[in-house]
Design a protein around this motif. Structure first.
Motif, PDB file in Angstrom:
ATOM      1  N   LYS A 249       6.878  27.254   7.353  1.00 24.80           N
ATOM      2  CA  LYS A 249       7.180  27.302   9.006  1.00 24.80           C
ATOM      3  C   LYS A 249       8.717  26.886   8.982  1.00 24.80           C
ATOM      4  O   LYS A 249       9.152  27.145  10.042  1.00 24.80           O
TER       5      LYS A 249
ATOM      6  N   HIS B 188       1.988  18.880  15.162  1.00 17.68           N
ATOM      7  CA  HIS B 188       2.471  18.905  16.668  1.00 17.68           C
ATOM      8  C   HIS B 188       3.843  19.279  16.833  1.00 17.68           C
ATOM      9  O   HIS B 188       4.797  19.089  15.969  1.00 17.68           O
ATOM     10  N   PHE B 189       3.969  20.394  17.793  1.00 17.30           N
ATOM     11  CA  PHE B 189       5.169  21.030  18.088  1.00 17.30           C
ATOM     12  C   PHE B 189       6.361  20.138  18.188  1.00 17.30           C
ATOM     13  O   PHE B 189       7.418  20.481  17.943  1.00 17.30           O
TER      14      PHE B 189
END
Length: 497
Positions: A256, A34-35
């Motif tokens: 990421k 989740h961001f």
């Protein structure tokens, strides 16, 4: 040729220190997808940029209040008497290669660092990630916010320009307003009467040595706690108490995270090069007799400035010996109550809910209406005070009497936070009712089907039976794929016509 050597070196190190045994589980660590979990990393990478740019600036800054007459590159200041601190700031801005760019990157990084901590804490608060067993990490996060604000104020005051000097003068008054110990606090910082000769050197030592060291220690402890306690995760098809779902540390999450670090650095460099911030060469050196409108601190101290502007002139005389000025309540008591409430909230909620169990699943804000309402109320209170801190600028730009703005903000700070609490609680409970309807009738598919009797109904997708302890506590939608054609799914309830 290089790869075999690296492999041999790694094999040799593993034989001596058994490194693989400890590293392998760490490389397999899973991070949520989740961001919202990236706000903490945003704060971390902006802090790294702060350290790098601050180290560069410290090589050229002279934290001295000795006076001199400026004769330098910036012609508008030639012949003006100023401190060495301000002169070195001008020299960094106009003579040091990349100095102005680095100084602006440093200032933008400080603002974003504090903002990222605030947003990260809000995410933790609204999702209940501060509950057992993570209370210590919540306390560390709040302390990091407090120290980051102090660090920002210390750095903001170093140039000894008109704006930062005005802020220091306000801080001097706030310290003197503290009963009994106020004069001792003032002496500790200023060494005597304001402004004195030692405040800039002392703030410089705090800014480059003590406070960054404390922040580094807290960040290390915080990361260690997150690493070994694992992240919370939102309920879902695979999100349960006994497992962790997401992306493995190597290689996916590493890529990421590295990409995020590069993007944060790029954005900060772009802001430093394109968006002007704190142009001290426009303000000039600090003169106690001078002040101007638009003398606001950075945003994270704006609410204190706004509170002081709204508080009425109420002073208290104690036994004819001690005087408590009006500024003491909004500038000292209010921040203490705010941070004290943040530090003690996990304990208060645990006692109020009588819940002492461990929690690995994050809550949706709608699941806890009272907590969500309190958070929205606190945010609204802060925004109103920030608005009040800008009243002189708003009055000047829009030609509105400043007295009217003060009374509007006074009414707003009393009315809007409770109203925001009621609205947030009402929305949460309405969303809970909507969830209950879904659990009882099924998920709306958005398809209309004609019945044999001639009327039309919306096709409702039933939920799969719930199994497992986690499903009973956190129901999750596990329905069949939404049908693409009418008649592909059995209708569970007639729905809406």
């Amino acid at each position: 040729m290089i790869a075999p050597r690296i492999a041999d070196a790694a094999e040799s190190a593993d034989q001596r220190y058994l490194a693989a045994k400890g590293i392998r589980p760490r490389l397999n660590k899973v991070f949520p997808d989740h961001f919202s979990f990236l706000f903490g990393e945003l704060a971390l990478y902006s802090f790294v940029v702060l350290l790098l740019t601050g180290t560069y600036l410290a090589l050229f800054f002279d934290p001295s209040m000795a006076q001199l007459t400026y004769h330098g590159t910036y012609p508008n200041m030639n012949g003006i008497e100023m401190s060495r601190a301000f002169e070195s700031t001008l020299r960094i801005s106009f003579d040091v290669r990349g100095g102005l760019l680095v100084r602006q990157i440093h200032h933008w990084s400080a603002n974003i660092f504090v903002a990222a901590i605030v947003v990260h804490l809000l995410r933790i608060f609204f999702t209940g990630a501060f509950r057992k067993p993570r209370e210590a990490n919540w306390l560390i996060g709040v302390l990091m916010l407090l120290i980051a604000i102090a660090e920002g104020f210390a750095g903001y005051s170093l140039p000894d320009d008109l704006l930062s000097g005005t802020g220091l003068r306000i801080m001097s008054g706030i310290m003197l307003s503290v009963p009994v110990i106020g004069t001792w606090l003032h002496w500790l910082v200023f060494g005597g009467q304001f402004p004195g000769e030692v405040v800039i050197p002392r703030l410089f030592a705090l800014h480059v040595l003590l406070l960054p060291g404390v922040l580094l220690t807290l960040i290390a402890v915080h990361l260690a706690g997150v690493w070994y306690q694992e992240h919370t995760q939102f309920p879902g098809k695979r999100g349960m108490k006994r497992n962790v779902t997401g992306t493995r540390a190597v290689p996916a999450f590493g890529i990421k995270s590295t990409t995020l670090a590069v993007m944060v650095t790029a954005v900060l460099v772009a802001l430093g090069g394109l968006a002007q911030i704190n142009p001290v060469f426009h303000y000039g050196p600090y003169q106690p007799s001078q002040a101007s409108i638009n003398s606001q601190p950075d945003w994270y101290l704006q609410m204190v400035d706004g509170a002081m502007r709204l508080w009425p002139e109420w002073r208290i005389d104690l036994w004819g010996t001690y005087t408590v000025p009006a500024v003491f309540w909004p500038a000292v008591v209010m921040p203490l109550l705010l941070f004290g409430g943040m530090l003690g909230y996990p304990l208060l909620e645990r006692r109020a809910s009588r819940d002492s169990s461990s929690h690995q699943i994050a809550q949706r804000p709608r699941d806890v209406p009272v907590r969500t309402g309190l958070g929205v109320m606190a945010v609204t209170f802060t925004l109103v005070l920030i608005f009040a801190g800008l009243d002189d600028v708003i009055a000047f730009v829009f030609a509105i009497p400043i007295e009217r703005l003060v009374w509007i903000a006074r009414v707003g700070v009393l009315v809007l936070p409770p109203l925001a609490y009621l609205v947030a609680v009402r929305i949460c409970r309405r969303l809970q009712r909507a969830d209950s309807e879904v659990l009882a009738a099924g998920v709306s598919s958005g398809l209309i089907e004609r019945r044999a009797e001639g009327y039309y109904v919306e096709v409702v997708q039933p939920l799969r039976p719930q199994t497992g302890e986690e499903d009973l506590v956190y129901p999750r939608y596990q329905g069949n794929p939404v049908p693409r054609l009418p008649g592909d799914l059995e209708v569970r309830s007639p729905g809406r016509r």
